[in-house]
Design a protein around this motif. Structure first.
Motif, short mmCIF file in Angstrom:
data_model
loop_
_atom_site.label_atom_id
_atom_site.label_comp_id
_atom_site.label_asym_id
_atom_site.label_seq_id
_atom_site.Cartn_x
_atom_site.Cartn_y
_atom_site.Cartn_z
N GLU A 88 -7.41 39.71 -37.28
CA GLU A 88 -7.27 40.77 -38.28
C GLU A 88 -6.46 40.27 -39.48
O GLU A 88 -6.84 40.50 -40.64
CB GLU A 88 -6.59 41.98 -37.66
N MET A 89 -5.37 39.56 -39.22
CA MET A 89 -4.56 39.04 -40.31
C MET A 89 -5.32 37.95 -41.07
O MET A 89 -5.21 37.85 -42.30
CB MET A 89 -3.24 38.50 -39.78
N ALA A 90 -6.08 37.15 -40.36
CA ALA A 90 -6.88 36.11 -41.01
C ALA A 90 -7.89 36.75 -41.96
O ALA A 90 -8.13 36.26 -43.08
CB ALA A 90 -7.60 35.27 -39.97
N GLN A 91 -8.49 37.88 -41.54
CA GLN A 91 -9.44 38.59 -42.40
C GLN A 91 -8.75 39.16 -43.63
O GLN A 91 -9.28 39.11 -44.74
CB GLN A 91 -10.11 39.72 -41.59
N THR A 92 -7.54 39.69 -43.43
CA THR A 92 -6.76 40.23 -44.54
C THR A 92 -6.48 39.15 -45.58
O THR A 92 -6.63 39.36 -46.79
CB THR A 92 -5.44 40.82 -44.04
N VAL A 93 -6.05 37.98 -45.12
CA VAL A 93 -5.74 36.87 -46.03
C VAL A 93 -6.99 36.37 -46.71
O VAL A 93 -6.98 36.03 -47.90
CB VAL A 93 -5.02 35.74 -45.27
N SER A 94 -8.10 36.35 -45.99
CA SER A 94 -9.37 35.93 -46.58
C SER A 94 -9.77 36.87 -47.71
O SER A 94 -10.22 36.44 -48.78
CB SER A 94 -10.45 35.89 -45.50
N GLU A 95 -9.60 38.19 -47.47
CA GLU A 95 -9.91 39.18 -48.51
C GLU A 95 -9.00 38.99 -49.72
O GLU A 95 -9.44 39.07 -50.87
CB GLU A 95 -9.74 40.60 -47.95
N LEU A 96 -7.73 38.73 -49.46
CA LEU A 96 -6.77 38.52 -50.56
C LEU A 96 -7.18 37.31 -51.40
O LEU A 96 -7.15 37.36 -52.63
CB LEU A 96 -5.38 38.30 -49.97
N ARG A 97 -7.57 36.25 -50.73
CA ARG A 97 -7.98 35.03 -51.45
C ARG A 97 -9.24 35.29 -52.27
O ARG A 97 -9.36 34.84 -53.42
CB ARG A 97 -8.23 33.92 -50.42
N ASN A 98 -10.18 36.03 -51.71
CA ASN A 98 -11.44 36.30 -52.41
C ASN A 98 -11.23 37.16 -53.65
O ASN A 98 -12.03 37.11 -54.59
CB ASN A 98 -12.42 37.01 -51.46
N ARG A 99 -10.14 37.96 -53.66
CA ARG A 99 -9.95 38.93 -54.75
C ARG A 99 -8.96 38.46 -55.82
O ARG A 99 -8.66 39.20 -56.75
CB ARG A 99 -9.48 40.27 -54.17
N ILE A 100 -8.47 37.23 -55.70
CA ILE A 100 -7.50 36.73 -56.69
C ILE A 100 -8.07 36.77 -58.10
O ILE A 100 -7.38 37.10 -59.07
CB ILE A 100 -7.07 35.29 -56.33
N PHE A 101 -9.34 36.44 -58.23
CA PHE A 101 -9.95 36.32 -59.56
C PHE A 101 -10.65 37.62 -59.99
O PHE A 101 -11.28 37.66 -61.04
CB PHE A 101 -10.95 35.15 -59.57
N GLU A 102 -10.54 38.66 -59.15
CA GLU A 102 -11.13 39.95 -59.50
C GLU A 102 -10.17 40.71 -60.43
O GLU A 102 -8.99 40.37 -60.54
CB GLU A 102 -11.41 40.77 -58.24
N PRO A 103 -10.65 41.79 -61.06
CA PRO A 103 -9.77 42.60 -61.92
C PRO A 103 -8.68 43.30 -61.12
O PRO A 103 -8.76 43.41 -59.89
CB PRO A 103 -10.73 43.63 -62.55
N PHE A 104 -7.69 43.78 -61.82
CA PHE A 104 -6.61 44.59 -61.24
C PHE A 104 -7.26 45.75 -60.48
O PHE A 104 -8.11 46.47 -61.02
CB PHE A 104 -5.74 45.11 -62.37
N MET A 105 -6.87 45.97 -59.22
CA MET A 105 -7.61 46.91 -58.38
C MET A 105 -6.80 48.17 -58.07
O MET A 105 -5.72 48.12 -57.48
CB MET A 105 -8.02 46.23 -57.06
N PHE A 106 -7.36 49.33 -58.52
CA PHE A 106 -6.85 50.64 -58.11
C PHE A 106 -7.51 50.99 -56.78
O PHE A 106 -8.74 50.93 -56.66
CB PHE A 106 -7.26 51.73 -59.12
N VAL A 107 -6.72 51.39 -55.79
CA VAL A 107 -7.30 51.90 -54.55
C VAL A 107 -6.92 53.36 -54.44
O VAL A 107 -5.74 53.72 -54.42
CB VAL A 107 -6.81 51.11 -53.32
N ILE A 108 -7.93 54.21 -54.39
CA ILE A 108 -7.74 55.66 -54.35
C ILE A 108 -7.74 56.09 -52.89
O ILE A 108 -8.72 55.90 -52.17
CB ILE A 108 -8.86 56.41 -55.11
N VAL A 109 -6.63 56.67 -52.44
CA VAL A 109 -6.53 57.12 -51.05
C VAL A 109 -6.07 58.57 -51.01
O VAL A 109 -5.54 59.09 -51.98
CB VAL A 109 -5.56 56.23 -50.23
N GLY A 110 -6.27 59.18 -49.87
CA GLY A 110 -5.88 60.57 -49.69
C GLY A 110 -6.73 61.19 -48.61
O GLY A 110 -7.65 60.56 -48.08
#
Length: 569
Positions: free
Chosen positions: A34-56
């Motif tokens: 699970e942590m490996a997947q989290t870090v993989s997602e983080l690495r993939n998104r470094i070059f993406e735009p600033f990300m708003f995550v809408i929760v509620g």
């Protein structure tokens, strides 16, 4: 100047990507998927735009809020009275509008909206949704997010499930969060005022010093109402995120997230190190206990030998004096005269009786003394076994098997320890572990019948057989030699030879008795100790592997920590 800043940012991004790659390898080495997947997602998104995550929560109006914020005049994400968002929707900039379904839980919506050149918006399912997997997938987006927009119903922003999720976001990931009270048109002025302050107060209690809380109405915004509440929100976004600031903020957020993950690993490694040290201390304690208990048992052997020799000395000294007196000139003459008249046995018969008495006394008194001392020696050895068993049962557990990162390591250790305890219990229960064929070699007739009882319960019987073999072999040898000496008696001229021979045999027998008893009993104790330690082979292998693994993992963690620290502006 702008090009220089952009080039510097690109270089930092590339450097951060390399560090996060190393972090990903660390999580893989740890074996935490699970942590490996989290870090993989983080690495993939470094070059993406600033990300708003809408929760509620479900029905808080998240999708309507997103549609109004984008201000396209139409519905980008589905909004309806009943829960509609059953997937995560990532809204990003695209020259042409299109939707790509990544999987059944995620789809990407590309639209040509100017603000999306600087930010991306992720609309998530409700935190209290009952649809399987949605919350865990939402949580996968949280670590890579740059701003959490927490949307509440304006009339009731206090549902516990929403605030529990906020604790996860803020407590575990330290994510920047703003709060939005949506559907303010459904609340009266007093309700709105109370709830704005209520949300701010709850946020402060959770550790946010200056919470940003906005009240909006997506419905009013869509209708062009200036009092919709979106103006202050957009002003906040412009002043704090967009306008060229987003890429740098994105980079810093990614660094912070990587640090958070790396330090979470560090916390787990610290527990692993403490567990390793406790297990190492436990193993050393076992070793010291065996040293101490072996020494105590050997002292008991020395005491046992000393007591047997005292008994041996008392018996042989008495018989020597009797022999000397009986073989004196006066004694022999008296016996010769008495024997003539039939009232006293002749010298040969008397010597035979003396030898027989010696045999009876050695057997009777030494066996009694042997019984007493074997019990004490058996108790000493039993104490060694019992202390080891108690220490195995009470070994300290620091790393629990519900640890978020190293639960598998903790469970593996628990299994090794449980196997050690079971193996040791089996060891203690088996009689053959307390017998020693080498020490009983060529003495099958003296080997005890151990069918009744077993294991440590047979220890006294084993020791008695082992000790008896030495004691009565030695005494038997003395008696044989003495018997030969006595049988050869014919004249009083042989008196001195008999006495000297008897004395010599007493000394030789004494030395043999001490040496053989001590050698065999101490060899038995040493051999039993080796067998006890054999139970710890798997535990020792586990400790050796853990020492090597910890050194590697701790080294990788420290290297990543230092590299990330250098990245912080």
């Amino acid at each position: 100047m702008a090009n220089l800043i952009d080039a510097n940012l690109q270089a930092k991004r590339a450097r951060l990507e390399e560090i996060i790659k190393n972090l990903h390898e660390l999580t893989l080495r740890i074996g935490h998927e699970e942590m490996a997947q989290t870090v993989s997602e983080l690495r993939n998104r470094i070059f993406e735009p600033f990300m708003f995550v809408i929760v509620g929560e479900v029905k808080a109006g998240k999708s309507s809020f997103v549609n109004a914020l984008l201000a396209t005049g139409r519905e980008i994400t589905k909004a309806a009275p009943q829960p509609m968002t059953d997937t995560i929707q990532q809204i990003i900039y695209g020259e042409e509008e299109r939707t790509v379904t990544v999987n059944k839980y995620l789809k990407k919506i590309f639209i040509p909206v100017e603000i999306l050149k600087e930010i991306a918006i992720v609309d998530t399912p409700g935190t209290n949704t009952i649809v399987e997997h949605h919350q865990e997938i939402t949580e996968q987006f949280i670590p890579a997010s740059d701003l959490i927009v927490f949307v509440f119903e304006a009339k009731n922003p206090y549902r516990q499930s929403a605030w529990d999720f906020f604790k996860y976001i803020h407590g575990d990931w330290r994510k920047k969060t703003i709060f939005v009270l949506q559907q303010k048109d459904l609340a009266n002025e007093n309700e709105l005022k109370v709830n704005l302050e209520g949300v701010a107060e709850k946020a402060r209690k959770e550790g946010i010093d200056d919470p940003k809380v906005f009240a909006v109405s997506a419905k009013a915004e869509d209708e062009g109402d200036a009092d919709s509440g979106y103006a202050p929100l957009r002003k906040y976004i412009t002043e704090n995120i967009t306008g060229g600031k987003a890429p740098g903020l994105k980079l810093n957020n990614s660094i912070l997230t990587a640090q958070t993950i790396n330090e979470r690993i560090a916390d787990g490694l610290l527990l692993r190190r403490r567990q390793f040290e406790a297990d190492t201390f436990f193993r050393q304690d076992i070793q010291e206990t065996l040293d101490e208990q072996t020494s105590q048992s050997n002292k008991q052997v020395d005491l046992m030998v000393e007591n047997l020799l005292l008994t041996y000395d008392g018996i042989t000294r008495s018989k020597l004096e009797e022999l000397k007196g009986g073989l004196s000139i006066f004694g022999l003459m008296k016996r010769s005269l008495s024997a003539t008249f039939g009232s006293t046995p002749d010298a040969k018969t008397w010597l035979g009786n003396l030898a027989k008495d010696l045999e009876e006394e050695l057997n009777t008194k030494m066996r009694a003394r042997l019984n007493d001392n074997v019990i004490d020696l058996a108790d000493s050895i039993q104490q060694m076994v019992k202390v080891i068993d108690l220490k195995i049962r009470s070994s300290e557990t620091i790393l629990k098997n519900d640890h978020e990162i190293f639960s598998d390591i903790a469970e593996r250790r628990e299994n090794v320890l449980r196997d050690l305890q079971d193996q040791f219990n089996r060891f203690v229960s088996k009689t053959e572990n307390f017998t020693d064929e080498e020490l009983f070699a060529d003495r099958e007739n003296l080997t005890p019948n151990l069918a009744a009882g077993g294991g440590i319960a047979a220890l006294g019987v084993v020791l008695m057989a082992l000790s008896s073999a030495s004691v009565f072999d030695i005494s038997g040898g003395i008696l044989t030699t003495v018997g030969v000496l006595f049988a050869g008696f014919s004249t009083r001229g042989k008196r001195k030879r008999i006495v000297d021979g008897f004395e010599a045999e007493i000394v030789v027998g004494r030395q043999k008795l001490a040496a053989e008893l001590e050698e065999k009993l101490k060899a038995y104790i040493a051999n039993l100790r080796v067998r006890i330690e054999g139970n710890f082979a798997r535990f020792d292998d586990t400790l050796a592997r853990e020492e090597k693994n910890l050194a590697i993992l701790e080294g990788n963690h420290v290297e990543i920590r230092e590299e990330l620290a250098e990245m912080v502006v």
